[in-house]
Structure formats: C-alpha cells, structure tokens
Motif scaffolding. Structure first.
Motif, short mmCIF file in Angstrom:
data_model
loop_
_atom_site.label_atom_id
_atom_site.label_comp_id
_atom_site.label_asym_id
_atom_site.label_seq_id
_atom_site.Cartn_x
_atom_site.Cartn_y
_atom_site.Cartn_z
N SER A 1 0.80 -1.22 0.00
CA SER A 1 0.00 0.00 0.00
C SER A 1 0.83 1.28 0.00
N ASP A 2 2.14 1.17 0.16
CA ASP A 2 3.02 2.34 0.06
C ASP A 2 4.44 1.88 -0.26
N GLY A 3 5.32 2.85 -0.47
CA GLY A 3 6.67 2.51 -0.87
C GLY A 3 7.44 1.70 0.14
N ARG A 4 7.28 2.04 1.42
CA ARG A 4 8.03 1.32 2.46
C ARG A 4 7.63 -0.15 2.51
N GLU A 5 6.33 -0.38 2.47
CA GLU A 5 5.86 -1.76 2.46
C GLU A 5 6.31 -2.48 1.19
N ALA A 6 6.35 -1.75 0.09
CA ALA A 6 6.77 -2.35 -1.17
C ALA A 6 8.19 -2.90 -1.08
N LEU A 7 9.09 -2.17 -0.45
CA LEU A 7 10.48 -2.63 -0.32
C LEU A 7 10.54 -3.96 0.42
N SER A 8 9.74 -4.08 1.47
CA SER A 8 9.72 -5.32 2.24
C SER A 8 9.13 -6.48 1.44
N VAL A 9 8.02 -6.20 0.75
CA VAL A 9 7.37 -7.27 -0.02
C VAL A 9 8.25 -7.72 -1.18
N VAL A 10 8.89 -6.79 -1.86
CA VAL A 10 9.77 -7.15 -2.98
C VAL A 10 10.95 -7.98 -2.49
N ALA A 11 11.53 -7.58 -1.38
CA ALA A 11 12.66 -8.34 -0.83
C ALA A 11 12.24 -9.76 -0.45
N ASP A 12 11.01 -9.90 0.02
CA ASP A 12 10.52 -11.21 0.46
C ASP A 12 10.08 -12.09 -0.71
N ARG A 13 9.42 -11.49 -1.71
CA ARG A 13 8.83 -12.29 -2.79
C ARG A 13 9.71 -12.38 -4.04
N ASP A 14 10.69 -11.53 -4.19
CA ASP A 14 11.61 -11.55 -5.32
C ASP A 14 10.88 -11.64 -6.66
N PRO A 15 10.04 -10.64 -6.99
CA PRO A 15 9.26 -10.69 -8.24
C PRO A 15 10.12 -10.38 -9.46
N ASP A 16 9.56 -10.63 -10.65
CA ASP A 16 10.22 -10.26 -11.90
C ASP A 16 9.97 -8.81 -12.26
#
Length: 361
Positions: free
Chosen positions: A37-52
């Motif tokens: 829902s925001d940039g800070r959460e995005a950094l955490s989710v991307v680091a965890d899920r490793d998307p393309d």
C-alpha cells in the motif's frame, strides 16, 4: 513449452486499484505474488517475494513511488513499471521516477478510473510482460550518472560553440527521424545530448507516450541538448537545429519539405497502427516527401512499430540505424527493424549519435 508467467508485486495506496490491477494482470496470465500500500511496504514485499516486475503507483502517502524506486534500485534492483496520473503534474513525477531507474510507465486515465483501466487491459498486461524482461544495466545510479555526464558534455559543447561551431560530418539539410518506446525517454535524451548544435539537422522524435506527457518530454530534451526541441503542432515548420516531438495520442506526418524546412501535420485518427504516435506513419511520410538526406533511427522499445517505416526509408535511400540488443532496455522494435534487412548499422546506444552525424557511417 510456454514461457513462465512473470511474477509481479502490485503497489498502490488504493485498495480498490490494487484489486483491479491484480485482477487485470491475473486475467492476462501474469502471476501477482504480493501487494503493498506504500513505498516502504513495497520494499519489504519485494525483498521477500523476489518478483520479476513491480507495478508502482507514483503518488502515495509516506514513501512515494519515486523514493521507493530509488531505494529499490539501490537494494534489490527489480524492473519497475510506474502507474501515473494522466496529468502534466503526473508527467513530471513520472519522469523523476524514470530518472531514478523505473523502466517505463502506464498512465492512469482520467474520469472513471476503473472503466478507463479496464479498456486498456491488454496494453497493461503487455507492458508488464515487457518490463519484466527489461535489462536494468542503465537503471538507478548508472542512469543518473550517464545523464549527468551527458548534461556536462552538452554544457561544455555549448560554451565551445560560442567561439567556434562544432565540427560535424553530417550532410547538409539532413532530416532525422527517431522511433522509440519502452526505455526510450532515457535513450532519446542520451542520443540527442550527444549531437552537436552546429549540425545542419532538423527532425522528429516519435516516442510512445500519452498526450499529457509529450510536452514535458520535449521540454526535458530541449534542456538536455544543443538543439531546439518542441512538441509538434499542426502546421508547425522546423528548420536547421530544430526537432519536434510527436504529440501523444496523435500521429505526425511531414506534409512537405522545402528549402531545408519541414512542415508538420498532426493527425487525430487511428491509421490502424495500434499505437499513437506511430513511427511507421512518420517515417513513411518522410520517405515520401523529403528529397534531402535522411537518417532513420530505431531505439529501444517493445513491439514492431517502425518496421514498415524503415522499409520505406530504405527504399527512399535513407541511412537507417538501430540500437543493439545489449544496450536496449527492451529489444523489440530494433530487433524487428533489423530483421527487415533495411538497417545499415546496428550499434550500441553510445554510438548512435556518431552514426547519425556520419562519423561511424
């Protein structure tokens, strides 16, 4: 065996938009592995899920999309598609995100957002798939460094021209026409900033971009290079040292060419190209009406726009250049152009300007 579906994280402060974008992508065969829902959460989710690939809203409370992209490119570089407001203000912020390392953007339409995005489902899915394959070698700090170097070079050259014109091997009355899409804003700027202001050159840039963005893009190019760059207007004439950027949502043709000046025609009709503006439309008109020397260039981008255009230019005797695979963000348009057999030179982005001026012909 079919290619694996790209894995995507969707970032938007609106729960409704997150759900809508997720539904669109999943219906198009893209796997959504996380939301934020925001940039800070995005950094955490991307680091965890490793998307393309990440779809990133620009305007969000707390950490906005621009800061999030900067952090993302520094910590876990991931191809990122910005979702931006269809406004001049949204354009400015989107270009800042591209400077930070985002690969491309998809403009949110005005009015009823859900209806507007739904009408462009296929385009959104195609863009996400394309961005997922992007080469990030020019993203983040490397892209900003290249921009700073180009700006410094342009400033130095401008000082030199006050006392002595910059030498160039370009032929008199040369017309330049450039076509580009995904990754194009940065690529076009880098090419134009390397062109000498003293060249006997006039031309057109066709960048796949919405109408609200092309005026701001022209302003950025004008500030970055020695040539005078403006957004195209119907009936506008351009001469030596002047470039026009095709207006988003419209096609652009050269109506006539006389005494080294081009008269432009802005066309508000489909033409069956699938994109507006289309490099094909502009290049074909140049091939038809310009008798002076012509250089056609196809830069990074998805799809095949420009393929028919380079055929027409080649038949008319123009020199045609295409960006090589290693330096492209997306090797789509240049690949299709090269496959026609009508491209004279395939070169890294850093050599395109020299190819235009004839130094590496």
């Amino acid at each position: 065996m079919s290619a694996r579906a790209p894995r995507t994280v969707v970032v938007d402060d609106s729960r409704f938009m997150r759900g809508l974008i997720t539904d669109i992508l999943e219906s198009g065969g893209v796997e959504v592995v996380g939301q934020a829902s925001d940039g800070r959460e995005a950094l955490s989710v991307v680091a965890d899920r490793d998307p393309d690939v990440v779809t990133m809203d620009v305007e969000m409370p707390g950490m906005d999309g621009i800061e999030a992209v900067e952090r993302l490119m520094a910590d876990t570089p991931t191809p990122t598609l910005m979702l931006s407001a269809y406004t001049a203000e949204g354009a400015e912020e989107t270009f800042e995100a591209l400077d930070a390392g985002a690969v491309d953007f998809f403009a949110k339409p005005g009015g009823e957002v859900s209806m507007g995005v739904s009408r462009m489902e296929e385009q959104l899915v195609e863009t996400v798939r394309s961005v997922a394959k992007a080469d990030l070698s020019t993203a983040g700090s490397e892209r900003r460094e290249a921009r700073a170097t180009a700006a410094a070079g342009s400033a130095g050259a401008a000082e030199a021209t006050e006392s002595e014109p910059t030498a160039t091997a370009i032929e008199p009355n040369t017309t330049l026409v450039i076509g580009s899409s995904t990754g194009g804003p940065d690529a076009v700027e880098r090419v134009l900033s390397a062109l000498p202001g003293g060249a006997d050159l006039r031309g057109i840039v066709v960048q796949h971009m919405p109408e609200a963005f092309t005026g701001r893009f022209a302003d950025r190019l004008d500030a970055a290079c020695e040539l005078s760059v403006r957004e195209a207007e119907d009936g506008m004439r351009i001469g030596r040292g002047e470039l026009a950027v095709a207006r988003g949502g419209h096609h652009l043709e050269v109506a006539n060419a006389r005494d080294g000046r081009l008269r432009l025609s802005v066309i508000d009709e489909d033409r069956g190209q699938g994109v507006r503006p289309s490099a094909n439309v502009t290049m074909e008109s140049v091939a038809e009406v310009v008798d002076d020397p012509v250089v056609g260039v196809v830069l990074t981008g998805m799809g095949s726009d420009g393929t028919d255009g380079v055929r027409a230019l080649s038949r008319a005797g123009a020199r045609v250049l295409a960006q090589d695979e290693d330096s492209c963000v997306v090797y789509g348009m240049p690949k299709r152009a090269a496959e026609t057999g009508c491209v004279d030179t395939v070169a890294p982005l850093e050599d395109i300007a020299a190819g235009i001026t004839g130094e590496h012909a």
